[in-house]
Design an enzyme around this catalytic site. Structure first.
Site, PDB file in Angstrom:
ATOM      1  N   GLY A  91       0.897  -1.170   0.085  1.00 42.76           N
ATOM      2  CA  GLY A  91      -0.018  -0.158  -0.019  1.00 42.76           C
ATOM      3  C   GLY A  91       0.919   1.277   0.082  1.00 42.76           C
ATOM      4  CG  HIS A  92       3.234   2.017   3.458  1.00 35.86           C
ATOM      5  ND1 HIS A  92       3.142   0.996   4.137  1.00 35.86           N
ATOM      6  CD2 HIS A  92       2.612   3.117   4.094  1.00 35.86           C
ATOM      7  CE1 HIS A  92       2.582   1.405   5.596  1.00 35.86           C
ATOM      8  NE2 HIS A  92       2.433   2.340   5.391  1.00 35.86           N
ATOM      9  CD  GLN A  98      -0.409   9.424  13.385  1.00 40.14           C
ATOM     10  OE1 GLN A  98       0.026  10.685  12.880  1.00 40.14           O
ATOM     11  NE2 GLN A  98      -1.285   8.801  12.768  1.00 40.14           N
ATOM     12  CG  ASP A 120      -5.232   5.896   6.797  1.00 40.22           C
ATOM     13  OD1 ASP A 120      -5.655   5.337   7.757  1.00 40.22           O
ATOM     14  OD2 ASP A 120      -4.715   5.106   5.784  1.00 40.22           O
ATOM     15  CG  LEU A 149      -2.121  -4.573   1.320  1.00 38.02           C
ATOM     16  CD1 LEU A 149      -0.766  -4.472   0.596  1.00 38.02           C
ATOM     17  CD2 LEU A 149      -2.109  -5.916   1.905  1.00 38.02           C
ATOM     18  CB  SER A 150      -3.641  -1.751   7.655  1.00 41.77           C
ATOM     19  OG  SER A 150      -3.379  -1.486   8.794  1.00 41.77           O
ATOM     20  CB  SER A 151       1.206  -1.209   9.749  1.00 37.57           C
ATOM     21  OG  SER A 151       1.881  -0.560   8.637  1.00 37.57           O
ATOM     22  NE  ARG A 152      -3.056   0.507  14.900  1.00 38.57           N
ATOM     23  CZ  ARG A 152      -3.028   2.022  14.430  1.00 38.57           C
ATOM     24  NH1 ARG A 152      -3.432   2.082  13.293  1.00 38.57           N
ATOM     25  NH2 ARG A 152      -2.383   2.824  15.227  1.00 38.57           N
TER      26      ARG A 152
HETATM   27  P1  AMP Z   1       0.643   5.019   7.503  1.00 40.48           P
HETATM   28  O1  AMP Z   1       2.043   4.542   7.692  1.00 40.48           O
HETATM   29  O2  AMP Z   1      -0.453   3.939   8.316  1.00 40.48           O
HETATM   30  O3  AMP Z   1       0.495   6.169   8.178  1.00 40.48           O
HETATM   31  O4  AMP Z   1       0.166   5.055   6.115  1.00 40.48           O
HETATM   32  C1  AMP Z   1       0.770   5.945   5.402  1.00 40.48           C
HETATM   33  C2  AMP Z   1       0.215   6.262   4.107  1.00 40.48           C
HETATM   34  O5  AMP Z   1       0.129   5.009   3.396  1.00 40.48           O
HETATM   35  C3  AMP Z   1      -1.127   7.115   4.279  1.00 40.48           C
HETATM   36  O6  AMP Z   1      -1.253   7.920   3.440  1.00 40.48           O
HETATM   37  C4  AMP Z   1      -2.277   5.812   4.208  1.00 40.48           C
HETATM   38  O7  AMP Z   1      -3.471   6.271   3.737  1.00 40.48           O
HETATM   39  C5  AMP Z   1      -1.276   5.020   3.045  1.00 40.48           C
HETATM   40  N1  AMP Z   1      -1.920   3.501   3.239  1.00 40.48           N
HETATM   41  C6  AMP Z   1      -1.778   2.746   3.938  1.00 40.48           C
HETATM   42  N2  AMP Z   1      -2.192   1.532   3.544  1.00 40.48           N
HETATM   43  C7  AMP Z   1      -2.691   1.645   2.355  1.00 40.48           C
HETATM   44  C8  AMP Z   1      -3.382   0.946   1.505  1.00 40.48           C
HETATM   45  N3  AMP Z   1      -3.588  -0.532   1.837  1.00 40.48           N
HETATM   46  N4  AMP Z   1      -3.755   1.229   0.164  1.00 40.48           N
HETATM   47  C9  AMP Z   1      -3.354   2.519  -0.127  1.00 40.48           C
HETATM   48  N5  AMP Z   1      -2.629   3.551   0.721  1.00 40.48           N
HETATM   49  C10 AMP Z   1      -2.264   2.945   1.949  1.00 40.48           C
END
Ligand code: AMP
Length: 280
Positions: free
Chosen positions: A36-37, A61, A152, A186-189
């Site tokens: 995703g990133h 945050q 997000d 996709l998400s780090s969590r």
């Molecule tokens: P984070 O590291 O969670 O703060 O995310 C950093 C950036 O990556 C933010 O703009 C998120 O919206 C984006 N992001 C995270 N997961 C995804 C995903 N699955 N698809 C697209 N963008 C993502």
């Protein structure tokens, strides 16, 4: 890729980059990079000649009882991935003071009413922290372009509203959601989930898709939302919220809204909160 860990290193590197023509795109992240990133970086590279990724787990945050301490930090892997993507600069501050210097007052931003709705209702102060750090990164880096993920959704709208007044020259780009094969965004969590929980989590996307379908068949909105919450609960995904909003996140109360809109859902599974949305 130039790796910068202090403001001084960042400024020096940016000075060199600004001597060359072309646009600079910023991709702010909290690290633990996944596809995703990386999709954000790829999109940024199409729009700008230079890219800068930031990795900063922003303490502002996170709420008191949230996962700031246990948030996954995978610096070496992240650096390898960024090099592969040919990102030009990484700003990975060695500590919070390289972002929020002790010599200046933190400019705390207020995310307003929208910042206390949806995710903001569950995470009071979260979006104030997000806006405060993004504003600071914009001030430090002065990018032409900044890329944020549609995953997000609320965050991206709030940043857009903030930037319209405080950073009108920054061109904000929204990148589409990247999903795993089973549909989970996709998400780090997702790292907190067991394999079984990860499979169950796919029901959130399923529910969003079903809701769009029902809306398009002109079912009553209230019924769609009730059905969605019942469905999620039956799958042991505890709904924090499930709503339909217009593309700017204003309320929609009936099934006759013709403009762009978005179903947004947040669920908790075994203490892990997941969010997702579908625009249509
Ligand atoms: P984070 O590291 O969670 O703060 O995310 C950093 C950036 O990556 C933010 O703009 C998120 O919206 C984006 N992001 C995270 N997961 C995804 C995903 N699955 N698809 C697209 N963008 C993502």
């Amino acid at each position: 890729m130039v790796i910068t860990r202090t403001r001084e290193e960042l400024y020096k590197t940016l000075d060199e980059f600004f001597k060359q023509p072309g646009k600079l795109a910023l991709i702010p992240t909290m690290g633990n990079l996944h596809d995703g990133h990386l999709s954000l970086i790829r999109l940024a590279k199409l729009k700008a000649s230079k890219t800068i990724t930031t990795i900063f787990v922003n303490p502002l945050q996170f709420g008191k009882n949230e996962d700031f301490k246990k948030y996954p930090r995978t610096e070496n892997l992240d650096i390898e991935k960024l090099k592969k993507e040919k990102c030009d600069i990484l700003f990975i501050p060695s500590n919070s003071e390289e972002v929020f210097s002790k010599y200046e007052k933190v400019k705390n931003l207020d995310s307003g009413i929208l910042g206390s709705e949806l995710c903001g209702k569950i995470r009071p102060g979260h979006f104030n922290g997000v806006l405060t750090v993004v504003n600071k990164l914009f001030e430090l880096i002065n990018p032409d372009i900044a890329v944020f993920g549609a995953k997000d959704y609320q965050q991206q709208i709030l940043i857009k509203k903030m930037a319209e007044t405080l950073h009108p020259k920054v061109n904000l780009i929204k990148a589409p959601i990247v999903r795993s094969k089973n549909g989970v965004a996709l998400s780090s969590r997702n790292n907190y989930l067991s394999e079984k929980e990860f499979n169950i989590a796919a029901n959130l996307f399923k529910c969003l898709k079903r809701s769009v379908n029902s809306y398009q068949k002109s079912e009553e909105l209230e019924e769609i939302l009730d059905n969605a919450k019942t469905f999620l609960t039956s799958k042991k995904l505890m709904p924090d919220y499930f709503e339909l909003r217009d593309s700017e996140l204003n309320y929609i109360s009936k099934n006759n809204y013709k403009g762009d809109k978005v179903f947004l859902g947040s669920v908790t599974i075994n203490n892990t909160r997941l969010i997702d949305n579908i625009e249509f």
